[in-house]
Design a protein around this motif. Structure first.
Motif, short mmCIF file in Angstrom:
data_model
loop_
_atom_site.label_atom_id
_atom_site.label_comp_id
_atom_site.label_asym_id
_atom_site.label_seq_id
_atom_site.Cartn_x
_atom_site.Cartn_y
_atom_site.Cartn_z
N GLY A 197 -3.59 -6.09 11.95
CA GLY A 197 -2.68 -5.28 10.85
C GLY A 197 -1.77 -6.28 10.19
N CYS A 198 -2.07 -7.78 10.18
CA CYS A 198 -1.26 -8.49 9.41
C CYS A 198 -1.74 -8.71 8.03
N GLY A 199 -3.03 -8.00 7.80
CA GLY A 199 -3.45 -8.31 6.26
C GLY A 199 -4.38 -9.17 6.14
N LYS A 200 -5.07 -9.35 7.27
CA LYS A 200 -6.40 -10.56 6.93
C LYS A 200 -7.50 -9.94 6.13
N SER A 201 -7.95 -8.79 6.44
CA SER A 201 -8.74 -7.91 5.71
C SER A 201 -8.51 -7.54 4.41
N THR A 202 -7.05 -7.53 4.09
CA THR A 202 -6.65 -7.14 2.78
C THR A 202 -6.88 -8.52 2.10
N PHE A 256 1.05 -1.39 0.09
CA PHE A 256 -0.01 0.15 -0.08
C PHE A 256 0.91 1.19 0.03
N ALA A 276 1.85 -5.17 3.11
CA ALA A 276 0.76 -5.60 3.77
C ALA A 276 0.75 -7.14 3.74
N ASN A 285 2.81 -8.25 10.73
CA ASN A 285 2.81 -7.33 9.31
C ASN A 285 4.33 -7.60 9.05
N1 ADP Z 1 -5.97 1.25 1.85
C1 ADP Z 1 -5.16 1.20 2.55
N2 ADP Z 1 -3.95 2.21 2.21
C2 ADP Z 1 -2.96 1.95 2.92
N3 ADP Z 1 -2.37 1.14 4.00
C3 ADP Z 1 -3.63 0.16 4.35
C4 ADP Z 1 -4.70 0.04 3.54
N4 ADP Z 1 -5.44 -1.23 3.64
C5 ADP Z 1 -4.59 -1.67 4.59
N5 ADP Z 1 -3.42 -1.16 4.77
C6 ADP Z 1 -2.62 -1.55 5.88
O1 ADP Z 1 -2.08 -2.82 5.36
C7 ADP Z 1 -1.88 -3.63 6.65
C8 ADP Z 1 -2.91 -4.83 6.79
O2 ADP Z 1 -4.29 -4.22 7.15
P1 ADP Z 1 -5.54 -5.11 7.39
O3 ADP Z 1 -5.63 -6.13 5.94
O4 ADP Z 1 -6.49 -4.27 7.52
O5 ADP Z 1 -5.15 -5.85 8.61
P2 ADP Z 1 -5.94 -6.76 9.38
O6 ADP Z 1 -7.40 -6.93 8.95
O7 ADP Z 1 -5.33 -8.05 9.66
O8 ADP Z 1 -5.97 -6.13 10.90
C9 ADP Z 1 -1.92 -2.77 7.62
O9 ADP Z 1 -0.58 -2.35 8.13
C10 ADP Z 1 -2.56 -1.38 7.19
O10 ADP Z 1 -2.23 -0.30 7.83
#
Ligand code: ADP
Ligand code: MG
Lengths: 269, 284
Positions: free
Chosen positions: A54-59, A21, A33, A222
């Motif tokens: 913040g490990c990227g699960k939602s990503t 990102f 991420a 992360n």
């Molecule tokens: N749209 C975005 N822009 C910049 N950084 C992002 C964005 N989405 C996620 N991140 C970064 O990617 C990493 C993983 O985020 P995320 O997938 O939300 O983690 P989780 O769901 O495991 O808590 C985090 O460090 C977050 O800050």
């Protein structure tokens, strides 16, 4: 059980996926991420993703939903790479995201409206699920007139109503109290047995992950990578109210917790 | 948090409790409403008494008239038909300006916010135009559009336009991103998103801004009549004040205030009817 990974039945595939990102806070410096995430999920499999915040699960879920694109590697759904918004999956987020100006029924029918399903059929399909989760009688209530647990049920069935073969759930029970969580876990299992979609389920709650999943993927801190995977051998149908008594529960819980604790320590440094 | 389980069977006792709570609630609301009315009436009477007996002590009594005289004056103006003629001119100008301003404001807001960068390009100019004291423009409009109703309509429309535009744009841009993401995965087209997500989400801001702006439309028309005109409430007040006819000045002011209050009340009632899902509350 479930040891063979047959390519033809793989519903979801992450093939050496990287995601970087560019965040505004770091003067345009990209931040990683996901780092080399690789796993598959078979049709009808319930897979949980756990790992430090913040490990990227939602990503991972966003990539599969086509709301984001991988920086490298391939994310595939039913064998073909995801391109553009993937309307063939269902996506349930932590916020119920119900439209406040629509009644419960209106919300459950929303996705079917977008898909051009005729009115009568919309009504029937929505009603079936509304009744199944015990929300009958609340069809005309607006979200602000429902309890947190009821809104959550609404949020889940409005996504399951279009019967996608893959359902993504991002900490769906996060903001709920402990009792409501367990009740909803039981209901989710009931709904899952009905159509048996593949589920990718993100949670912080290890007990929840064990109660629901066929397989649990532990992510590293992360940038995220699959650190280890666990198969949950507890037979189905399961009872989330008494999951603690299931054979092997304690060992699995301890093993998961040791893994995660190591990663949290990592992240805190 | 408790989970309300649907389809419970009520015992007699439970039914009695429900009934009592409903009755109490109704009585409570009636009492609250009565209190508000009472407060309004008391305040109104206090203001009239102050005007009748107190204002003359603060400023030159020759220039304050008094409620009784003003009421009589309003009666005379009504009887002569003059007041209604001026009122209808002003309401016509304000109404036309209001409609033009609202429609133009809504359309511009949707157009500008359909692309994020688009809005950012326009924003500084919007803010600049928005902050011009509009009365400074009134003489220009008279020069450009003459002495008729056109410059009044333009002024009313302008006041309305910016408020509706800025409020609607803020509403449109403020939709929770989560709603969009989920609906896109649900299969919503761009048009679906606009019609079923963005616009409804912006409705509270739009409705609130519409209510606020109707009074601004009247203000715009009156203000512009004040500068130069041959008819309308603004003209009535301006002419009377040049002739030191204080009773007529106050009569005009009271009528303008009354019109604004009535319009505001009607629009507020409409607002809570339009937004059942908002519990009838709008922040604006
Ligand atoms: N749209 C975005 N822009 C910049 N950084 C992002 C964005 N989405 C996620 N991140 C970064 O990617 C990493 C993983 O985020 P995320 O997938 O939300 O983690 P989780 O769901 O495991 O808590 C985090 O460090 C977050 O800050
Ligand atoms: Mg997350």
């Amino acid at each position: 059980m479930h040891q063979t990974t047959d390519a033809t039945t793989s519903a979801v595939g992450f093939d050496h996926v990287f995601k970087a990102f560019v965040s505004q806070g770091r003067r345009g410096e990209p931040v990683l991420a996901l780092q080399d995430v690789a796993f598959e999920a078979r049709a009808g499999e319930f897979v949980s993703l756990v790992g430090p915040s913040g490990c990227g699960k939602s990503t991972c879920l966003n990539l599969l939903a086509g709301l984001d694109t991988p920086s490298d590697g391939t994310v595939s759904h039913r064998g073909s790479p995801v391109r553009g918004v993937n309307t063939a999956v269902g996506y349930i987020t932590q916020d119920d995201n119900l439209l406040p100006w629509r009644s419960l029924r209106g919300n459950v029918e929303l996705s079917l409206e977008f898909r051009g399903v005729p009115r009568r059929e919309r009504r029937e399909r929505a009603q079936e699920l509304i009744d199944l989760v015990g929300l009958g009688g609340f069809e005309e209530h607006y979200p602000h007139e429902l309890s947190g647990g009821m809104r959550k049920r609404g949020g889940i069935i409005r996504t399951l109503v279009y019967d996608s073969d893959v359902v993504l759930m991002d900490e769906p029970f996060g903001p709920l109290d402990a009792q409501t969580r367990v009740i909803l876990q039981a209901e989710l299992l009931k709904l899952w047995h009905r159509a048996r979609p593949t589920v990718l389920f993100v949670t912080h709650d290890l007990v929840e992950a064990i109660a629901l999943s066929d397989r649990i993927l532990v992510f590293t801190a992360n940038p995220g990578r699959v650190k280890r995977e666990y198969t949950v051998d507890i037979p189905r149908p399961r009872d989330p109210f008494h999951i603690h008594d299931a054979p092997g529960f304690a060992e699995l819980y301890d093993a998961l917790w040791d893994d995660i604790r190591a990663e949290i320590g990592q992240a805190a440094r | 948090m408790t989970l309300t389980e649907p389809a419970v069977r009520h015992t007699d006792r439970a039914r009695a409790v429900l009934h009592r709570v409903a009755t109490d609630e109704r009585r409570h609301r009636q009492r609250q409403r009565a209190l508000v009315w009472l407060g309004t009436a008391v305040l109104g009477i206090a203001l009239l008494l102050f005007w009748q007996f107190g204002l003359g002590l603060l400023v030159n009594p020759r220039y304050v008239s008094d409620p009784a005289t003003v009421l009589a004056r309003i009666g005379e103006l009504l009887a002569g038909g003059e007041l209604l003629a001026h009122l209808s001119v002003t309401l016509g100008e304000a109404g036309a300006g209001f409609l033009i301003g609202v429609v133009a404001g809504l359309v511009s807001a949707v157009a500008l916010t359909s692309s994020r960068r688009g809005y950012e390009v326009f924003e500084p100019f919007l803010v600049a135009f928005y902050s011009i004291p509009k009365i400074a423009l009134a003489p220009l409009f008279i020069l450009w559009f003459g002495l008729g109703t056109t410059p009044k309509i333009v002024m009313a429309a302008l006041l309305v336009y910016f408020i509706v535009l800025v409020n609607t744009a803020t509403g449109l841009r403020g939709v929770q991103p989560g709603l969009f993401r989920v609906c896109r995965v649900f299969g919503a087209s761009r048009r679906d998103l606009l019609v079923k997500v963005t616009l409804p989400a912006a409705v509270p801001a739009v409705v609130a801004s519409i209510r606020i702006t109707f009074t601004r439309a009247i203000e715009g028309a009156v203000l512009s009549e004040f500068v130069a005109s041959t008819q309308g409430l603004g003209y009535l007040v301006a002419r009377a004040s040049r002739a030191f006819d204080i009773a007529t000045v106050f009569a005009g002011i009271v009528v303008i205030a009354a019109v604004v209050m009535v319009a505001n009340g009607l629009l507020r009632a409409l607002e809570s009817r339009l937004l059942p899902w908002h519990g009838g509350r709008v922040h604006g």
